[in-house]
Design a protein around this motif. Structure first.
Motif, PDB file in Angstrom:
ATOM      1  N   ALA A 102       0.810  -1.226   0.000  1.00  0.00           N
ATOM      2  CA  ALA A 102       0.000   0.000   0.000  1.00  0.00           C
ATOM      3  C   ALA A 102       0.842   1.276   0.000  1.00  0.00           C
ATOM      4  N   ILE A 105       2.827   1.676  -3.353  1.00  0.00           N
ATOM      5  CA  ILE A 105       2.123   2.063  -4.572  1.00  0.00           C
ATOM      6  C   ILE A 105       1.465   3.433  -4.450  1.00  0.00           C
ATOM      7  N   ALA A 106       1.039   3.800  -3.235  1.00  0.00           N
ATOM      8  CA  ALA A 106       0.299   5.053  -3.064  1.00  0.00           C
ATOM      9  C   ALA A 106       1.138   6.164  -2.445  1.00  0.00           C
ATOM     10  N   THR A 173       0.570  -5.473  -9.436  1.00  0.00           N
ATOM     11  CA  THR A 173      -0.076  -4.165  -9.417  1.00  0.00           C
ATOM     12  C   THR A 173       0.947  -3.064  -9.177  1.00  0.00           C
ATOM     13  N   LEU A 239      -5.571  -2.304  -4.245  1.00  0.00           N
ATOM     14  CA  LEU A 239      -4.289  -1.588  -4.244  1.00  0.00           C
ATOM     15  C   LEU A 239      -4.167  -0.693  -5.480  1.00  0.00           C
ATOM     16  N   LEU A 242      -6.026   2.472  -5.010  1.00  0.00           N
ATOM     17  CA  LEU A 242      -5.374   3.445  -4.139  1.00  0.00           C
ATOM     18  C   LEU A 242      -4.493   4.401  -4.936  1.00  0.00           C
ATOM     19  N   ALA A 243      -3.856   3.866  -5.977  1.00  0.00           N
ATOM     20  CA  ALA A 243      -2.904   4.664  -6.750  1.00  0.00           C
ATOM     21  C   ALA A 243      -3.518   5.302  -7.991  1.00  0.00           C
ATOM     22  N   GLU A 245      -5.854   7.352 -10.729  1.00  0.00           N
ATOM     23  CA  GLU A 245      -6.505   8.667 -10.833  1.00  0.00           C
ATOM     24  C   GLU A 245      -8.001   8.457 -11.003  1.00  0.00           C
ATOM     25  N   ALA A 272      -6.468   6.500   3.228  1.00  0.00           N
ATOM     26  CA  ALA A 272      -7.109   6.138   1.964  1.00  0.00           C
ATOM     27  C   ALA A 272      -8.564   6.589   1.953  1.00  0.00           C
TER      28      ALA A 272
END
Length: 279
Positions: A102, A105-106, A173, A239, A242-243, A245, A272
């Protein structure tokens, strides 16, 4: 539906059991049965995962006689009965690894309380190769992306202590946003790339040939309606959301609930914007 019944009128007897392939579930079930079987049971080609070691420790605390857990050969001397015991269950290493992805990636930094590197050593090594910092502290594992970029890495799934197949989808991912091309080889389960078409809906560039997926990183993922096909695929799509757009809606999240408790609550606590729609 076909119903099957098994009986052992004279009780279970110890035996030599050689698994044709390494299986955590099969090892756990035979291990538990052997604790009360008469005589000696030897499990060959047994799974070595931390879950097996943890189960053996629990059973031993209850009076079982077990040797060799964590190796390919486990020996069990049957006892007449088991007793009560108090046992602290080891952290779920797949849940741990999923939440390690998490912040990678974010962005941001997360302390996973109770996390242990020995549970996810091969996975942590690949995360670090992707330029994600993993540090072990007294409270647990702290994870953050080092320099704001994700580097491409190659992975190949393998039984413990190798890279877990149950973290393959989540790692894929992350690598959809790497600066370059990554290669992922799935050697444990067939059809373990069912998340690929759903990630493609979000703008990922992934090509699959047999048991190998080639992931070409993109600059950003786009929110989209996607559908979970299994437990780990559903985690990978959350996941990705979370990233991404914009807004991502993940359908069939009943898969997710099989392996993750209160996932939206835990991720919300880290900042998140995630909510469950409906039941």
């Amino acid at each position: 539906m076909t119903l099957r019944h098994a009986e052992a009128p004279g009780g279970l007897r110890g035996a030599r059991v050689e698994f044709p392939f390494v299986s955590v579930g099969a090892t756990e079930n035979i291990l538990m049965a052997a604790t009360l079987a008469k005589g000696t049971t030897v499990l060959e080609n047994a799974a070595k995962e931390p879950e097996i070691v943890d189960l053996a420790r629990c059973l031993r605390a209850m009076g079982a006689q077990i040797e060799g857990e964590g190796t390919g050969t486990i020996t069990v001397e049957g006892v007449d009965r088991l007793g009560g015991a108090t046992h602290r269950v080891a952290p779920d290493r797949i849940e741990l690894g999923t939440y390690m992805i998490a912040p990678a990636i974010a962005g941001g930094e997360v302390l996973l309380e109770g996390g242990r590197r020995d549970l996810v050593a091969a996975f942590a090594e690949r995360l670090e190769a992707a330029d994600v910092e993993v540090s072990e502290e007294p409270e647990g594992l702290r994870v953050r992306r080092k320099n704001g970029i994700i580097r491409p890495v190659d992975i190949s799934t393998a039984p413990f202590p190798g890279f877990p197949t149950d973290l393959q989808a989540q790692m894929m991912t992350l690598l959809t946003l790497a600066e370059g091309k990554s290669r992922i080889e799935e050697t444990i389960f067939e059809n373990r790339f069912m998340h690929v078409p759903e990630l493609a809906r979000m703008g990922a560039r992934i090509e699959v040939e047999g048991g190998v997926a080639t992931v070409s990183g993109v600059s950003a993922l786009k929110g989209a309606p996607v559908m979970a096909s299994d437990l780990r695929a559903s985690a990978s799509l959350v996941l990705a959301g979370l990233a991404a757009e914009g807004e991502t809606v993940v359908s069939r999240v009943y898969h997710l609930d099989r392996g993750y408790e209160r996932v939206e609550e835990k991720l919300s606590a880290c900042g998140a914007r995630i909510e469950r729609i409906g039941g």
